[in-house]
Design a protein around this motif. Sequence first.
Motif, PDB file in Angstrom:
ATOM      1  N   SER A 124      -3.522  -0.184   1.787  1.00 24.18           N
ATOM      2  CA  SER A 124      -2.934  -1.174   2.689  1.00 24.18           C
ATOM      3  C   SER A 124      -1.789  -0.562   3.474  1.00 24.18           C
ATOM      4  N   THR A 125      -1.195   0.499   2.932  1.00 23.97           N
ATOM      5  CA  THR A 125      -0.085   1.149   3.639  1.00 23.97           C
ATOM      6  C   THR A 125      -0.508   1.500   5.068  1.00 23.97           C
ATOM      7  N   ASP A 177       0.384  -9.582   4.719  1.00 23.24           N
ATOM      8  CA  ASP A 177       0.081  -8.560   3.722  1.00 23.24           C
ATOM      9  C   ASP A 177      -0.601  -9.276   2.558  1.00 23.24           C
ATOM     10  N   HIS A 227      -2.804  -7.936  -2.377  1.00 21.01           N
ATOM     11  CA  HIS A 227      -3.219  -8.332  -3.736  1.00 21.01           C
ATOM     12  C   HIS A 227      -4.308  -9.401  -3.738  1.00 21.01           C
ATOM     13  N   SER A 282      -5.887  -4.699  -0.033  1.00 22.49           N
ATOM     14  CA  SER A 282      -6.139  -3.485  -0.832  1.00 22.49           C
ATOM     15  C   SER A 282      -7.342  -3.766  -1.719  1.00 22.49           C
ATOM     16  N   HIS A 288      -8.820  -1.799  -3.504  1.00 28.03           N
ATOM     17  CA  HIS A 288      -8.719  -1.050  -4.768  1.00 28.03           C
ATOM     18  C   HIS A 288      -7.884  -1.767  -5.815  1.00 28.03           C
ATOM     19  N   LYS A 289      -7.086  -2.768  -5.405  1.00 25.04           N
ATOM     20  CA  LYS A 289      -6.227  -3.423  -6.400  1.00 25.04           C
ATOM     21  C   LYS A 289      -7.019  -4.423  -7.254  1.00 25.04           C
TER      22      LYS A 289
HETATM   23  C1  LIG Z   1       2.455  -6.277  -1.573  1.00 23.32           C
HETATM   24  C2  LIG Z   1       1.964  -4.884  -1.317  1.00 23.32           C
HETATM   25  N1  LIG Z   1       1.690  -4.511  -0.070  1.00 23.32           N
HETATM   26  C3  LIG Z   1       1.250  -3.273   0.224  1.00 23.32           C
HETATM   27  C4  LIG Z   1       1.076  -2.340  -0.760  1.00 23.32           C
HETATM   28  C5  LIG Z   1       0.584  -0.975  -0.393  1.00 23.32           C
HETATM   29  O1  LIG Z   1      -0.768  -0.930  -0.731  1.00 23.32           O
HETATM   30  P1  LIG Z   1      -1.577   0.406  -0.967  1.00 23.32           P
HETATM   31  O2  LIG Z   1      -1.143   0.966  -2.281  1.00 23.32           O
HETATM   32  O3  LIG Z   1      -3.010  -0.054  -0.965  1.00 23.32           O
HETATM   33  O4  LIG Z   1      -1.294   1.329   0.152  1.00 23.32           O
HETATM   34  C6  LIG Z   1       1.364  -2.678  -2.096  1.00 23.32           C
HETATM   35  C7  LIG Z   1       1.198  -1.686  -3.165  1.00 23.32           C
HETATM   36  O5  LIG Z   1       1.439  -1.905  -4.313  1.00 23.32           O
HETATM   37  C8  LIG Z   1       1.816  -3.980  -2.382  1.00 23.32           C
HETATM   38  O6  LIG Z   1       2.120  -4.359  -3.629  1.00 23.32           O
END
Ligand SMILES: Cc1ncc(COP(=O)(O)O)c(C=O)c1O
Length: 444
Positions: free
Chosen positions: A80-81, A184, A187, A211, A213-214
Amino acid sequence: MKTPIQTALEQYLQKDLSRTHMPGHKGAAFDLLAPVLPYDLTEVQGTDSLYQAEEAIAECERQYSQLYGSKGTLLSAGGSTLCIQTMLALAFLPGNELIAGRNLHVSAVNAMALLDLRPHWVYPRQNPDGIGSTLAPEDIERALVQHPNAKGVYLTSPDYFGVLSDVSAISSLCRSRNIPLLVDNAHGAHLPFLAPPCHPITQGASLCCDSLHKTMPVITGGALLHIGEEKYLPHAKQTMSMFGSTSPSYLIMLSIDRALDYIHTQCRQDLAQTARRTASLKALAQQKGFFVPGPPHLCDPTRLTLGFASVGYTGEQFGQHLRSHGIEPEYLSSVGCVLLMSSFLREQDWARVSQMLQNIHPKPSLSQGPPAPLPVAQSGITLREAIFSHSQLLPVKQCENKICACVKSPCPPGIPIVMPGERIEKNLIKTLKQYRISFLNVVK
Ligand SMILES: Cc1ncc(COP(=O)(O)O)c(C=O)c1O
């Protein structure tokens, strides 16, 4: 054709070509990775290209777009980053002001600094002991009135504890002002496949990241960027390519592709069962006296979030209790923990969690109720100026009136006390000490 990337990679393998291209392992270097290494390909003829997708990757993205009800969806092999960087760059111009929920992930703060955005923060409303928080639509509306130059709203829902904000109401506020809502949803990739389905895109978000993958069976780094408004489609790929690697992992993309088949077949049934079983565990936890965030329709039904201060356990004691039952949590703080439940857990894993709850012997409560509101910090310089400044690490007691150069977030509630660019006044020093933060990076 439900898994187009898998099909393309298998067709490549069937041709038995000499791999005189990257990656250097040539599909065969290590026994440990033997079953998957052949599929770790690169962008060559037949495997499509992530940022100029026309074939297998484009087809996979089209199917995801249909599943999530977006105008377009992009695969991300950078979590997600990467999606957050992309959506902020798509929606805003350098120097733009925006309204942002203060409970955001550090990746969003970093992206805002890179893009020189100017957030006005809305503090979320917190549950007891800071175990989860929501952004109230009326608080967002007030901020929009106070900052009429804000060009959009950024929020995080669900939060790390699985607590959802009212995205539909906030998206109505944005639509009535003709500004975008970015969510965002890192989760919440699985939420559309539960009953009732829920997802920021169908709730009116303009852009949103998941994400995979989460919470879905996808390799670490696999994520989706959903686009809810057509105007963002033409530049989306090019914008993502500015932040992402030019060598996206085919193993990650293959696992995103495989998840398509899972979503079409077993996913809904599995999630329904996971939600039922998690609900039973939540009920047991509540009987024992744990704090469990609610109400159920505003919480992820597959996330077992437990506030244990109310049963008299410290973080250390509860961590020992979990590990003595063979359980490793996603997250553990001094007052709460998060367990991610899934149909991919084994029967014995569910039994261990149940046993762990049954073996709790409540003691006098250590709960402190909802935390005192965090003092609102005043901005000194911009996020970008602060993050890219020369900084020095100082003991908190020497930081009065200095400008913060880092994000300092206590866990929980995961809401930063100070952000880069904010002035560290006396009341902030007191709060930092209360949360046992003893050093800070400040602008030199
Ligand atoms: C709320 C939230 N946004 C974004 C991210 C970033 O996601 P990613 O690890 O898939 O890059 C995280 C990562 O833990 C997160 O908790």
